[in-house]
Each structure stands twice: as structure tokens, then as C-alpha cells.
Design a protein around this motif. Sequence first.
Motif, PDB file in Angstrom:
ATOM      1  N   MET A   1       0.850  -1.180   0.000  1.00 34.50           N
ATOM      2  CA  MET A   1       0.000   0.000   0.000  1.00 34.50           C
ATOM      3  C   MET A   1       0.896   1.243   0.000  1.00 34.50           C
ATOM      4  SD  MET A   1      -2.908   1.209   2.761  1.00 34.50           S
ATOM      5  CE  MET A   1      -4.057  -0.041   2.288  1.00 34.50           C
ATOM      6  N   ASN A   2       0.591   2.176  -0.911  1.00 33.38           N
ATOM      7  CA  ASN A   2       1.366   3.409  -0.947  1.00 33.38           C
ATOM      8  C   ASN A   2       0.712   4.475  -0.063  1.00 33.38           C
ATOM      9  OD1 ASN A   2      -0.617   4.877  -2.432  1.00 33.38           O
ATOM     10  ND2 ASN A   2       0.163   4.044  -4.346  1.00 33.38           N
ATOM     11  N   LEU A   3       1.395   5.584   0.098  1.00 33.63           N
ATOM     12  CA  LEU A   3       0.925   6.643   0.990  1.00 33.63           C
ATOM     13  C   LEU A   3      -0.425   7.211   0.556  1.00 33.63           C
ATOM     14  CD1 LEU A   3       1.696   8.192   3.520  1.00 33.63           C
ATOM     15  CD2 LEU A   3       2.882   9.832   2.081  1.00 33.63           C
ATOM     16  N   LYS A   4      -0.625   7.372  -0.747  1.00 28.59           N
ATOM     17  CA  LYS A   4      -1.906   7.905  -1.228  1.00 28.59           C
ATOM     18  C   LYS A   4      -3.055   6.965  -0.883  1.00 28.59           C
ATOM     19  CE  LYS A   4      -0.215  10.819  -4.894  1.00 28.59           C
ATOM     20  NZ  LYS A   4      -0.197  11.128  -6.302  1.00 28.59           N
ATOM     21  N   GLU A   5      -2.823   5.658  -1.022  1.00 21.31           N
ATOM     22  CA  GLU A   5      -3.864   4.696  -0.665  1.00 21.31           C
ATOM     23  C   GLU A   5      -4.146   4.733   0.831  1.00 21.31           C
ATOM     24  OE1 GLU A   5      -2.573   0.928  -2.164  1.00 21.31           O
ATOM     25  OE2 GLU A   5      -3.293   1.367  -4.180  1.00 21.31           O
ATOM     26  N   LEU A   6      -3.112   4.904   1.610  1.00 21.75           N
ATOM     27  CA  LEU A   6      -3.280   4.985   3.051  1.00 21.75           C
ATOM     28  C   LEU A   6      -4.095   6.222   3.429  1.00 21.75           C
ATOM     29  CD1 LEU A   6      -2.515   3.769   5.808  1.00 21.75           C
ATOM     30  CD2 LEU A   6      -0.473   5.184   5.755  1.00 21.75           C
ATOM     31  N   PHE A   7      -3.808   7.346   2.782  1.00 23.15           N
ATOM     32  CA  PHE A   7      -4.472   8.604   3.117  1.00 23.15           C
ATOM     33  C   PHE A   7      -5.878   8.701   2.519  1.00 23.15           C
ATOM     34  CE2 PHE A   7      -5.024  13.278   2.789  1.00 23.15           C
ATOM     35  CZ  PHE A   7      -4.922  13.570   4.140  1.00 23.15           C
ATOM     36  N   TYR A   8      -6.036   8.331   1.237  1.00 23.73           N
ATOM     37  CA  TYR A   8      -7.317   8.514   0.540  1.00 23.73           C
ATOM     38  C   TYR A   8      -8.125   7.229   0.391  1.00 23.73           C
ATOM     39  CZ  TYR A   8      -5.138  12.918  -0.789  1.00 23.73           C
ATOM     40  OH  TYR A   8      -4.513  14.133  -0.779  1.00 23.73           O
ATOM     41  N   GLY A   9      -7.523   6.100   0.735  1.00 17.48           N
ATOM     42  CA  GLY A   9      -8.223   4.832   0.582  1.00 17.48           C
ATOM     43  C   GLY A   9      -7.952   4.217  -0.779  1.00 17.48           C
ATOM     44  N   GLU A  10      -8.276   2.964  -0.885  1.00 22.22           N
ATOM     45  CA  GLU A  10      -8.003   2.216  -2.119  1.00 22.22           C
ATOM     46  C   GLU A  10      -8.774   2.774  -3.310  1.00 22.22           C
ATOM     47  OE1 GLU A  10      -8.361  -2.385  -3.174  1.00 22.22           O
ATOM     48  OE2 GLU A  10      -7.564  -2.000  -1.165  1.00 22.22           O
ATOM     49  N   LYS A  11     -10.010   3.214  -3.086  1.00 23.83           N
ATOM     50  CA  LYS A  11     -10.827   3.765  -4.175  1.00 23.83           C
ATOM     51  C   LYS A  11     -10.531   5.241  -4.413  1.00 23.83           C
ATOM     52  CE  LYS A  11     -14.679   0.601  -3.566  1.00 23.83           C
ATOM     53  NZ  LYS A  11     -16.100   0.471  -3.256  1.00 23.83           N
ATOM     54  N   GLY A  12     -10.162   5.960  -3.354  1.00 27.98           N
ATOM     55  CA  GLY A  12      -9.941   7.392  -3.469  1.00 27.98           C
ATOM     56  C   GLY A  12      -8.608   7.775  -4.085  1.00 27.98           C
ATOM     57  N   ALA A  13      -7.586   6.953  -3.876  1.00 33.20           N
ATOM     58  CA  ALA A  13      -6.246   7.286  -4.370  1.00 33.20           C
ATOM     59  C   ALA A  13      -6.202   7.480  -5.884  1.00 33.20           C
ATOM     60  CB  ALA A  13      -5.231   6.240  -3.918  1.00 33.20           C
ATOM     61  N   PRO A  14      -6.779   6.566  -6.673  1.00 36.65           N
ATOM     62  CA  PRO A  14      -6.745   6.785  -8.127  1.00 36.65           C
ATOM     63  C   PRO A  14      -7.527   8.035  -8.550  1.00 36.65           C
ATOM     64  CG  PRO A  14      -7.435   4.528  -7.621  1.00 36.65           C
ATOM     65  CD  PRO A  14      -7.359   5.278  -6.334  1.00 36.65           C
ATOM     66  N   LYS A  15      -8.599   8.331  -7.832  1.00 34.02           N
ATOM     67  CA  LYS A  15      -9.382   9.533  -8.141  1.00 34.02           C
ATOM     68  C   LYS A  15      -8.573  10.791  -7.856  1.00 34.02           C
ATOM     69  CE  LYS A  15     -13.954   7.555  -7.408  1.00 34.02           C
ATOM     70  NZ  LYS A  15     -15.205   7.664  -6.641  1.00 34.02           N
ATOM     71  N   MET A  16      -7.860  10.795  -6.737  1.00 34.87           N
ATOM     72  CA  MET A  16      -7.035  11.954  -6.406  1.00 34.87           C
ATOM     73  C   MET A  16      -5.916  12.123  -7.424  1.00 34.87           C
ATOM     74  SD  MET A  16      -8.380  13.532  -3.925  1.00 34.87           S
ATOM     75  CE  MET A  16      -7.054  14.651  -3.554  1.00 34.87           C
ATOM     76  N   GLU A  17      -5.372  11.023  -7.884  1.00 34.81           N
ATOM     77  CA  GLU A  17      -4.325  11.079  -8.912  1.00 34.81           C
ATOM     78  C   GLU A  17      -4.889  11.673 -10.202  1.00 34.81           C
ATOM     79  OE1 GLU A  17      -0.597  10.984 -10.256  1.00 34.81           O
ATOM     80  OE2 GLU A  17      -1.146  10.316  -8.256  1.00 34.81           O
ATOM     81  N   ARG A  18      -6.087  11.236 -10.594  1.00 31.94           N
ATOM     82  CA  ARG A  18      -6.727  11.793 -11.795  1.00 31.94           C
ATOM     83  C   ARG A  18      -6.990  13.286 -11.638  1.00 31.94           C
ATOM     84  NH1 ARG A  18     -12.004   8.882 -12.997  1.00 31.94           N
ATOM     85  NH2 ARG A  18     -12.147  10.533 -14.551  1.00 31.94           N
ATOM     86  N   LEU A  19      -7.451  13.688 -10.450  1.00 32.47           N
ATOM     87  CA  LEU A  19      -7.724  15.110 -10.203  1.00 32.47           C
ATOM     88  C   LEU A  19      -6.438  15.928 -10.280  1.00 32.47           C
ATOM     89  CD1 LEU A  19      -9.746  17.325  -9.470  1.00 32.47           C
ATOM     90  CD2 LEU A  19      -9.290  16.804  -7.057  1.00 32.47           C
TER      91      LEU A  19
END
Length: 89
Positions: A1-19
Motif C-alpha cells: 500500500m502506498n501513501l496515497k492509498e493509506l491517506f485517501y483509501g483504495e478507491k480514493g487514491a486513483p481519483k485523487m491522482e486523476r484530479l
Amino acid sequence: MNLKELFYGEKGAPKMERLTEGLKQIENKHSEYFEGRKSALSSEKNDRLHNHYDMNTNPHGVNFGFRVESDLKEEIKIECQNLFKEIFE
């Protein structure tokens, strides 16, 4: 698990990356606009898109909005809002 997944969750991390990538594209698309403006909020020479918005996460999701003092062109604000809606709604 990377830091973004830890902070935003498994579903939220890819969305934050897209944003994040989408906002960079919007800034690049309007690069002449930003290069012609002095940055009021950072030590950078030119204005940047990130100087105009706030993004907050909470247990219910992500909030995105523009700072009250932002004088960003309405066209750019609408592009950013549409991007956020496309990804999160």
C-alpha cells in the motif's frame, strides 16, 4: 500500500491522482494566463492554479472549492469544477 492509498483509501487514491493530473493539464492549457500574473500566495515568480483552490478530505469524501479571494477567470474555475464532478460525482 502506498501513501496515497493509506491517506485517501483504495478507491480514493486513483481519483485523487486523476484530479491532480487533470488540474495540471488545466494549468498547462492556460499557461499564458498564469505566466502573465504575479503570484500573490507563493514565492513563485508566476501565479499557479493551486494558489486559488482548497481541497479537503473528510470521512464523507473530498471537498473542492475556490478561495474567496481568488480572482481566477471564470472559465478556468468552471473547467476545474467540471473535472472534479466528472471524477467524484
